[in-house]
Scaffold this motif. Sequence first.
Motif, short mmCIF file in Angstrom:
data_model
loop_
_atom_site.label_atom_id
_atom_site.label_comp_id
_atom_site.label_asym_id
_atom_site.label_seq_id
_atom_site.Cartn_x
_atom_site.Cartn_y
_atom_site.Cartn_z
N ALA A 1 0.87 -1.17 0.00
CA ALA A 1 0.00 0.00 0.00
C ALA A 1 0.91 1.22 0.00
N THR A 2 0.49 2.27 -0.69
CA THR A 2 1.25 3.52 -0.69
C THR A 2 0.31 4.60 -0.19
N ILE A 3 0.74 5.30 0.86
CA ILE A 3 -0.11 6.27 1.52
C ILE A 3 0.56 7.64 1.52
N GLY A 4 -0.17 8.63 1.07
CA GLY A 4 0.32 10.00 1.13
C GLY A 4 0.09 10.55 2.53
N VAL A 5 1.11 11.16 3.08
CA VAL A 5 1.03 11.72 4.43
C VAL A 5 1.42 13.19 4.40
N LYS A 6 0.97 13.94 5.38
CA LYS A 6 1.30 15.36 5.47
C LYS A 6 2.77 15.57 5.76
#
Length: 152
Positions: A128-133
Amino acid sequence: MAPNGEAYVANPSAPEGFSRFASSRISPAGPHRTIYLAGTACVRPSDGTWPGVKENADGSLVLDVRVQTAAVLENIDSLIKGATGGKGCVQNLIDAVVYIVDMDRDYAGMNEEWNKVFPTRAVAPARATIGVKQLPDPRMLVEVKAVAVVEF
């Protein structure tokens, strides 16, 4: 051994305040051991260098997601090799979560480096690839948390 398995720390001489978590945990028993890797960045545990990070004279940072991703995967490889006495490597990953600060800017570069290590679906872990702040350090563009299974 703790109830949640054996801890492996990449740099056991680092002060406890530097890192209060194990680099990975190895499951308690069985011929196939599951290794749970903590979030891993590009920083080298051995010497504290940051591949993919350059500081300009004015103090601004130049960050390269490709170099950082390659370094993260190399660090994961080293962690698994260290935790298993060389019996496993990055190719033993079965699951990974990639955290990335800027998906629009960095996803393609991260994915290109990822695909060099895992060139086909047949050998790649689930991901899974998750964009984070943001990530814990402003030098970090990418961090990977992963699980590997190694035969002992």
